[in-house]
Write an enzyme that holds these catalytic residues in place. Structure first.
Site, PDB file in Angstrom:
ATOM      1  N   PRO A 111       4.751  -5.561  10.922  1.00  0.00           N
ATOM      2  CA  PRO A 111       3.561  -5.832  11.744  1.00  0.00           C
ATOM      3  C   PRO A 111       3.908  -5.983  13.225  1.00  0.00           C
ATOM      4  CG  PRO A 111       4.263  -7.829  10.621  1.00  0.00           C
ATOM      5  CD  PRO A 111       5.156  -6.728  10.134  1.00  0.00           C
ATOM      6  N   THR A 112       2.886  -6.077  14.035  1.00  0.00           N
ATOM      7  CA  THR A 112       3.119  -6.343  15.460  1.00  0.00           C
ATOM      8  C   THR A 112       3.618  -7.781  15.599  1.00  0.00           C
ATOM      9  OG1 THR A 112       1.301  -4.843  15.973  1.00  0.00           O
ATOM     10  CG2 THR A 112       2.022  -6.320  17.732  1.00  0.00           C
TER      11      THR A 112
ATOM     12  N   ASP B 152       9.189  -7.172  -5.131  1.00  0.00           N
ATOM     13  CA  ASP B 152       8.515  -7.856  -4.025  1.00  0.00           C
ATOM     14  C   ASP B 152       8.737  -9.357  -4.200  1.00  0.00           C
ATOM     15  OD1 ASP B 152       6.350  -8.793  -2.170  1.00  0.00           O
ATOM     16  OD2 ASP B 152       5.841  -6.669  -2.153  1.00  0.00           O
TER      17      ASP B 152
ATOM     18  N   LYS C   6     -13.918  12.997  14.279  1.00  0.00           N
ATOM     19  CA  LYS C   6     -15.171  12.350  13.879  1.00  0.00           C
ATOM     20  C   LYS C   6     -15.337  11.084  14.712  1.00  0.00           C
ATOM     21  CE  LYS C   6     -18.720  12.071  11.089  1.00  0.00           C
ATOM     22  NZ  LYS C   6     -19.817  12.987  11.340  1.00  0.00           N
TER      23      LYS C   6
ATOM     24  N   ASN D 256       1.259   9.247  14.461  1.00  0.00           N
ATOM     25  CA  ASN D 256       0.132   8.311  14.482  1.00  0.00           C
ATOM     26  C   ASN D 256      -0.497   8.221  15.868  1.00  0.00           C
ATOM     27  OD1 ASN D 256       0.018   7.770  11.817  1.00  0.00           O
ATOM     28  ND2 ASN D 256       1.036   5.784  11.904  1.00  0.00           N
TER      29      ASN D 256
ATOM     30  N   PHE E 223     -11.233   3.401  15.470  1.00  0.00           N
ATOM     31  CA  PHE E 223     -10.287   3.474  14.354  1.00  0.00           C
ATOM     32  C   PHE E 223      -9.787   2.077  13.994  1.00  0.00           C
ATOM     33  CE2 PHE E 223      -7.566   4.579  18.112  1.00  0.00           C
ATOM     34  CZ  PHE E 223      -6.649   3.539  18.065  1.00  0.00           C
TER      35      PHE E 223
ATOM     36  N   CYS F 116      -2.099   0.822  10.617  1.00  0.00           N
ATOM     37  CA  CYS F 116      -1.043   1.611  11.273  1.00  0.00           C
ATOM     38  C   CYS F 116      -1.301   1.980  12.723  1.00  0.00           C
ATOM     39  CB  CYS F 116      -0.805   2.883  10.475  1.00  0.00           C
ATOM     40  SG  CYS F 116      -0.097   2.554   8.872  1.00  0.00           S
TER      41      CYS F 116
ATOM     42  N   TYR G 115       0.820  -1.209   0.000  1.00  0.00           N
ATOM     43  CA  TYR G 115       0.000   0.000   0.000  1.00  0.00           C
ATOM     44  C   TYR G 115       0.857   1.263   0.000  1.00  0.00           C
ATOM     45  CZ  TYR G 115      -4.331  -2.562   0.637  1.00  0.00           C
ATOM     46  OH  TYR G 115      -5.409  -3.382   0.424  1.00  0.00           O
ATOM     47  N   VAL G 116       2.074   1.158   0.541  1.00  0.00           N
ATOM     48  CA  VAL G 116       2.954   2.333   0.563  1.00  0.00           C
ATOM     49  C   VAL G 116       3.922   2.312  -0.619  1.00  0.00           C
ATOM     50  CG1 VAL G 116       4.833   3.435   1.846  1.00  0.00           C
ATOM     51  CG2 VAL G 116       2.737   2.791   2.999  1.00  0.00           C
TER      52      VAL G 116
END
Ligand code: NAD
Ligand code: UDX
Length: 452
Positions: free
Chosen positions: A88-89, A32, A262, A219, A267, A271, A10-11
């Protein structure tokens, strides 16, 4: 200059497409190890849905923008290598559930050390814990054999759904590097890339650690605003205040500002949660448990909000949703993306499935297979039906849940939906995008978030 980017996600995909688009003198190759993803980047159906992305890729692909699985050649030929792999975590060992899993980044660094022949500038594009550049430098320098490496940190601030807009017109570009003459020269080379379209005053340069830490901090601050307004939404529901009115009232204070206030079902996205968990872990690592607890509460409030919404649906439907058809409109973590990572919809659907509800789900961009994976269900599971449009999903439903703020949900014929539902027809607007008064006039028992 030849630029290589490791990681076509995505980035990596959109960011490199924009660089290629704006800098026709540079050749950009995105590599990739995921062959299917590269094939998709080379096809008409890109693996990432972003408004405006198709046009930019089509304009440059095959000219100065290439997608390839030949990682080694691209690294060898490049002057500058971006690392845009996933972080990722961690799910195992020390720090599981909180620390960032840096194995993909380390693999990239080792691959660069293994295959490259000359000097290189290596750019951290992935979001990384502060001081990761130190580890990357050690890996590269211990294998340097006469080659020179400069490490830069250039975190990405794009948001999904508006990636092209954000890349085209960023609030700022951040570049951190060593404050030595060689480090500053490397910073300048990357500044020159962005300066092709970003005004120079918006290109900020710092030392490496400030740049790395600024990304996690940005973030955490953004997510903290959402958790804060979501906390207030619960109080609004108890007191007949209206969270949208409260958000507007506080947002007009120029010190607070109107954005990111909002209230929602919580969320999501790849990220916020992962980066805050990473920040929490870092604070603990550096012996700052109070700071860690402060930021962890942002995640706790988000979890509370997701479960609170599901609990409210069950209690409103007379304390049981067992065997009831619940229509879910929207599964992506926000509008204008096909990404479902950490989407609040996943948690809410799981809570309702636990209560034995039958879910009929519609999302304009998320494929059925992705929903099944996210909900950990097999192909033949009859507790969910994935529908091709909102009318099919809501037919014979006991309740409608709006979980993603897709624009098309505002344009639906709610009278038609109401007429095909069981009565009383409940509607829960988890994004506060619908006109509740108009829905009530049709006959819906409609409620939003933070509206008493
Ligand atoms: P992603 O999972 O979409 O893409 C990462 C890609 O890297 C995958 O396609 C994977 O196959 C590839 N990869 C992993 N290891 C590799 C290796 N050794 N060699 C070659 N390819 C490899 O992830 P993403 O959403 O693009 O995020 C990438 C980074 O950018 C993360 O650190 C993330 O935190 C950060 N970030 C993401 C966003 C966002 O909106 N998604 C925004 C800002 C920053
Ligand atoms: C975020 C950051 O905004 C971006 O700068 C960073 O590079 C990556 O992480 P992203 O996750 O793509 O971007 O989307 P964002 O617009 O930040 O939304 C994240 C989540 O917060 C979504 O689920 C969204 O619906 C929710 N949100 C956002 C709210 O609930 N309320 C708001 O006011 C804003």
């Amino acid at each position: 200059m030849k630029i290589c980017c490791i990681g076509a996600g995505y980035v990596g995909g959109p960011t490199m497409a924009m660089i290629a688009h704006k800098c026709e003198d540079h050749t950009v190759t995105v590599v990739d190890i995921n062959e299917a993803r590269i094939d998709a980047w080379n096809s008409v159906e890109l693996p990432v849905y972003e408004p405006g992305l198709d046009e930019i890729v089509q304009a440059n692909r095959g000219k100065n923008l290439f997608f390839s699985t030949d990682v080694d050649s691209a690294i060898r030929e490049a002057d500058m290598i971006f690392m845009s792999v996933n972080t990722p975590t961690k799910t195992y060992g020390v720090g599981a559930g909180r620390a960032a899993d840096l194995r993909y980044i380390e693999k990239c660094a080792r691959k660069i050390a293994e295959v490259c022949e000359g000097d290189k500038i290596v750019v951290e594009k992935s979001t990384l814990p502060v001081r990761t550049a130190e580890s990357i430098k050690r890996i590269l320098e211990s294998n340097a054999e006469g080659r020179k490496f400069q490490i830069l940190s250039n975190p990405e601030f794009l948001a999904e759904g508006t990636a092209i807009q954000d890349l085209q017109n960023p609030d700022r570009v951040l570049i951190g590097g060593d404050q030595t003459p060689e480090g500053k020269a490397a910073i300048q080379i990357l500044v020159d890339v962005y300066a092709a379209w970003v005004p120079e005053e918006r290109i900020l340069t710092t030392n490496l650690w400030s740049s790395e830490l600024s990304k996690l901090t940005a973030n955490a601050f953004l997510a903290q605003r959402i958790s804060s307004i979501n906390a207030i939404s619960a109080l609004c529901e108890a007191t007949e205040a209206n969270v949208d009115e409260v958000a507007h009232a506080i947002g007009t204070d120029s010190r607070i500002g109107p954005k990111f206030l909002k209230s929602s079902v919580g969320f999501g996205g790849s990220c916020f949660q992962k980066d805050i968990l990473n920040l929490v872990y870092l604070c603990e690592h550096f012996g700052l448990p109070d700071v860690a607890a402060y930021w962890n509460s942002v995640i706790e409030m988000n979890d509370y909000q997701k479960h609170r919404f599901a609990r409210k649906v069950v209690s409103t439907l007379f304390n049981t949703v067992s065997d009831k058809k619940i229509a879910v409109l929207g599964f992506a973590f926000k509008k204008d993306t096909n990404d479902t990572r950490e989407s609040a919809a996943i948690y809410i659907c799981k809570d309702l499935l636990e209560e034995q509800a039958n879910l009929s789900i519609y999302d304009p961009k998320v494929p059925e297979a992705q929903m099944l994976r996210d909900l950990e269900l097999g192909e033949k599971d009859d507790s969910i039906t994935v529908c091709g449009d909102a009318y099919e999903a809501t037919k014979d439903a006991h309740a409608v849940l709006v979980l993603t703020e897709w624009d098309e949900f505002k344009e639906l014929d709610y009278k038609k939906i109401y007429d095909a539902m069981h009565l009383p027809a409940f509607l829960f607007d988890g994004r506060n995008v619908l006109d509740l008064e108009a829905l009530r006039e049709i006959g819906f028992e409609a409620s939003g978030i933070g509206k008493g």
